[in-house]
Scaffold this active site. Structure first.
Site, PDB file in Angstrom:
ATOM      1  N   TYR A 101       0.849  -1.188   0.000  1.00 39.55           N
ATOM      2  CA  TYR A 101       0.000   0.000   0.000  1.00 39.55           C
ATOM      3  C   TYR A 101       0.887   1.241   0.000  1.00 39.55           C
ATOM      4  O   TYR A 101       1.494   1.589   1.000  1.00 39.55           O
ATOM      5  CB  TYR A 101      -0.921   0.021   1.218  1.00 39.55           C
ATOM      6  CG  TYR A 101      -1.866  -1.148   1.327  1.00 39.55           C
ATOM      7  CD1 TYR A 101      -2.201  -1.920   0.216  1.00 39.55           C
ATOM      8  CD2 TYR A 101      -2.433  -1.496   2.548  1.00 39.55           C
ATOM      9  CE1 TYR A 101      -3.072  -2.995   0.327  1.00 39.55           C
ATOM     10  CE2 TYR A 101      -3.314  -2.565   2.665  1.00 39.55           C
ATOM     11  CZ  TYR A 101      -3.622  -3.313   1.551  1.00 39.55           C
ATOM     12  OH  TYR A 101      -4.484  -4.380   1.659  1.00 39.55           O
ATOM     13  N   SER A 129     -14.505  -5.480   1.697  1.00 37.68           N
ATOM     14  CA  SER A 129     -15.510  -5.009   0.733  1.00 37.68           C
ATOM     15  C   SER A 129     -16.859  -5.700   0.886  1.00 37.68           C
ATOM     16  O   SER A 129     -17.450  -6.130  -0.108  1.00 37.68           O
ATOM     17  CB  SER A 129     -14.997  -5.178  -0.704  1.00 37.68           C
ATOM     18  OG  SER A 129     -13.875  -4.374  -0.936  1.00 37.68           O
ATOM     19  N   PRO A 130     -17.403  -5.815   2.104  1.00 40.73           N
ATOM     20  CA  PRO A 130     -18.713  -6.460   2.250  1.00 40.73           C
ATOM     21  C   PRO A 130     -19.835  -5.682   1.584  1.00 40.73           C
ATOM     22  O   PRO A 130     -20.894  -6.247   1.334  1.00 40.73           O
ATOM     23  CB  PRO A 130     -18.897  -6.539   3.767  1.00 40.73           C
ATOM     24  CG  PRO A 130     -18.041  -5.454   4.312  1.00 40.73           C
ATOM     25  CD  PRO A 130     -16.851  -5.402   3.410  1.00 40.73           C
ATOM     26  N   GLY A 160     -24.847   2.777  -4.779  1.00 41.61           N
ATOM     27  CA  GLY A 160     -25.386   2.547  -6.106  1.00 41.61           C
ATOM     28  C   GLY A 160     -24.506   3.143  -7.185  1.00 41.61           C
ATOM     29  O   GLY A 160     -23.347   3.503  -6.955  1.00 41.61           O
ATOM     30  N   PHE A 173     -22.920  -1.145  -2.908  1.00 40.46           N
ATOM     31  CA  PHE A 173     -24.189  -1.519  -2.285  1.00 40.46           C
ATOM     32  C   PHE A 173     -24.648  -0.542  -1.206  1.00 40.46           C
ATOM     33  O   PHE A 173     -25.705  -0.738  -0.608  1.00 40.46           O
ATOM     34  CB  PHE A 173     -24.122  -2.940  -1.733  1.00 40.46           C
ATOM     35  CG  PHE A 173     -24.185  -3.975  -2.815  1.00 40.46           C
ATOM     36  CD1 PHE A 173     -25.338  -4.153  -3.555  1.00 40.46           C
ATOM     37  CD2 PHE A 173     -23.078  -4.745  -3.121  1.00 40.46           C
ATOM     38  CE1 PHE A 173     -25.395  -5.089  -4.575  1.00 40.46           C
ATOM     39  CE2 PHE A 173     -23.126  -5.687  -4.139  1.00 40.46           C
ATOM     40  CZ  PHE A 173     -24.286  -5.857  -4.876  1.00 40.46           C
ATOM     41  N   SER A 174     -23.872   0.488  -0.959  1.00 44.52           N
ATOM     42  CA  SER A 174     -24.364   1.555  -0.085  1.00 44.52           C
ATOM     43  C   SER A 174     -24.673   2.823  -0.864  1.00 44.52           C
ATOM     44  O   SER A 174     -25.429   3.665  -0.390  1.00 44.52           O
ATOM     45  CB  SER A 174     -23.356   1.868   1.026  1.00 44.52           C
ATOM     46  OG  SER A 174     -22.134   2.285   0.488  1.00 44.52           O
ATOM     47  N   GLY A 192     -19.442  -4.356  -1.452  1.00 39.87           N
ATOM     48  CA  GLY A 192     -19.104  -4.300  -2.864  1.00 39.87           C
ATOM     49  C   GLY A 192     -18.317  -3.069  -3.257  1.00 39.87           C
ATOM     50  O   GLY A 192     -18.632  -2.407  -4.248  1.00 39.87           O
ATOM     51  N   ARG A 193     -17.263  -2.761  -2.484  1.00 36.25           N
ATOM     52  CA  ARG A 193     -16.415  -1.593  -2.721  1.00 36.25           C
ATOM     53  C   ARG A 193     -17.225  -0.302  -2.766  1.00 36.25           C
ATOM     54  O   ARG A 193     -16.912   0.620  -3.502  1.00 36.25           O
ATOM     55  CB  ARG A 193     -15.576  -1.779  -3.981  1.00 36.25           C
ATOM     56  CG  ARG A 193     -14.667  -3.002  -3.910  1.00 36.25           C
ATOM     57  CD  ARG A 193     -13.647  -3.038  -5.015  1.00 36.25           C
ATOM     58  NE  ARG A 193     -12.857  -4.249  -4.957  1.00 36.25           N
ATOM     59  CZ  ARG A 193     -11.757  -4.424  -4.223  1.00 36.25           C
ATOM     60  NH1 ARG A 193     -11.345  -3.449  -3.457  1.00 36.25           N
ATOM     61  NH2 ARG A 193     -11.096  -5.569  -4.243  1.00 36.25           N
TER      62      ARG A 193
END
Length: 306
Positions: free
Chosen positions: A64, A210-211, A220, A217-218, A213-214
Site C-alpha cells: 500500500y 468489501s462487504p 449505487g 451496495f451503499s 461491494g467496494r
C-alpha cells in the site's frame, strides 16, 4: 452533543488464540488506491480515535503506497498505541515498471518481514498474511519460512489472502493458519462454495473485505461519478459502462427488498462518537476503511473456533 462511545465486541479470530475487535480498521485507503493519499495528521488522529473507540484490529500491507501506509501506521503506533492493538500486515506483492509481481520464496519472506518491522517501528507482527499466492513456489515452502518467523518470535500468527481451498489445506498442514482474508459481499460469493467451508472445518477465521461491494451496495451507480482518476475502482470491470447498468439494476432490486439495510446491520453494530475536530465517524466500518466513509468501509471478521 457527541454520541457516547459504544463498546466494540471482541472475538477469537480462528482457533489459535488471536483475539481481535470484531470490527477492524483497514488502512489502505488512507495512502493508496482510493484516490490521493489523505493528510497524514488527520489519518493519525483517525487511527487514534478508532483505537480509543475499541477498534483495535489494524490492517495494512507493504504494497500500500507502496510502503507509505506502513510508515503512516508506524507513526500512529507511537506513544504506547502499539500495546493497545492487534497489528496485521501483508507481504508478497510488489510493482516493477508498473507490472505486478508475486513473491513467496523464503528469502523474500524474511526480507519483507524485516522491512515491515522498520516501517512500522515494531519488532513483532501479530498477524502476517501472504498477500497473494506465488504459484512458482510451493505453499509449503512459503509457510515453512513463516513458521520459522513464528518460532523466532517475529510474528505471532499466519494468515493468507485470496487463497484457494486446496492451498489453505496445504498451508494449514505445515503450520496452523489463523485467518484468511477475502472479498465477500452480495456480488462476491464464490468463497461460500469451498473456501469458507474449508475454513470452518479447519478452525480458520475469515476477515472479509468489501462487504458492501467496494461501496456500490451503499451508494449505487452514483458512486462512480464521485471517483477520482487515482481511484482504482474507476477502472474495475464492474464499474464500466457495459456492466454498470446491469449492476445498477441489481442494486435497485436488493435495495427494494431491504438487503442493503441487512448488510448495514451485519457490518454496523458499533456507534462511534466524535473524532478530533468534531468530524463524526459513521456507524459503519465497512470494507477496508477508505477514510471511514460509509460507502467505502472496514474489515469485518467472522470467527470460527473449530
Amino acid at each position: 452533543m457527541a454520541a457516547a462511545l459504544v463498546s466494540v465486541p471482541r472475538i477469537k479470530l480462528g482457533s489459535q488464540g488471536l483475539e481481535v475487535s470484531a470490527q477492524g480498521l483497514g488502512c489502505m485507503g488512507m495512502s493508496a488506491f482510493y484516490g490521493p493519499p489523505k493528510p497524514e495528521s488527520e489519518m493519525i488522529k483517525l487511527i487514534h480515535h478508532a483505537v480509543d473507540a475499541g477498534v483495535t484490529f489494524l490492517d495494512t500491507s507493504d504494497v500500500y503506497g507502496p510502503h507509505t501506509n506502513e510508515v503512516l501506521l508506524g507513526k500512529a503506533l507511537q506513544g504506547g498505541v502499539r500495546e493497545k492493538v492487534e497489528l496485521a500486515t501483508k507481504f508478497g506483492v510488489s510493482f516493477a515498471d508498473g507490472k505486478r509481481e508475486i513473491h513467496g520464496d523464503p528469502a523474500y519472506v524474511r526480507t519483507a518481514c524485516e522491512g515491515s518491522f522498520k516501517r512500522l517501528g515494531v519488532d513483532c507482527i501479530d498477524l502476517y498474511y501472504q498477500h497473494r499466492i506465488d504459484k512458482r513456489v510451493p505453499i509449503e515452502v512459503t509457510i515453512g519460512e513463516l513458521k520459522k518467523l513464528v518460532e523466532e518470535g517475529k510474528i505471532k500468527y499466519i494468515g493468507l489472502s485470496e487463497a484457494s481451498a486446496s492451498t489453505i489445506r496445504r498451508a494449514h498442514a505445515v503450520h496452523p493458519i489463523t485467518a484468511v482474508q477475502l472479498e465477500w459481499s452480495l456480488w462476491s460469493r464464490d468463497a461460500e462454495e469451498d473456501i469458507i467451508p474449508t475454513c470452518r472445518e479447519l478452525g480458520i477465521g475469515i476477515v472479509a473485505y468489501s462487504p458492501l461491494g467496494r461501496g456500490f451496495f451503499s451508494s449505487g451507480a452514483k458512486l462512480v461519478d464521485s471517483l477520482s482518476e487515482q481511484d482504482f475502482r474507476k477502472h474495475m470491470p464492474r464499474f464500466q459502462p457495459e456492466n454498470l447498468d446491469k449492476n445498477a439494476q441489481i442494486f435497485e432490486r436488493v435495495r427494494r427488498d431491504g438487503s442493503t439495510e441487512r448488510m448495514h446491520a451485519i457490518t454496523a453494530r458499533v456507534g462511534l462518537g466524535s473524532p478530533p475536530r468534531k468530524r463524526r465517524l459513521p456507524h459503519t466500518w465497512h470494507n477496508k476503511n477508505r477514510q471511514l466513509q460509509p460507502e467505502r468501509g472496514g474489515t469485518v471478521c467472522e470467527a470460527y473456533t473449530g
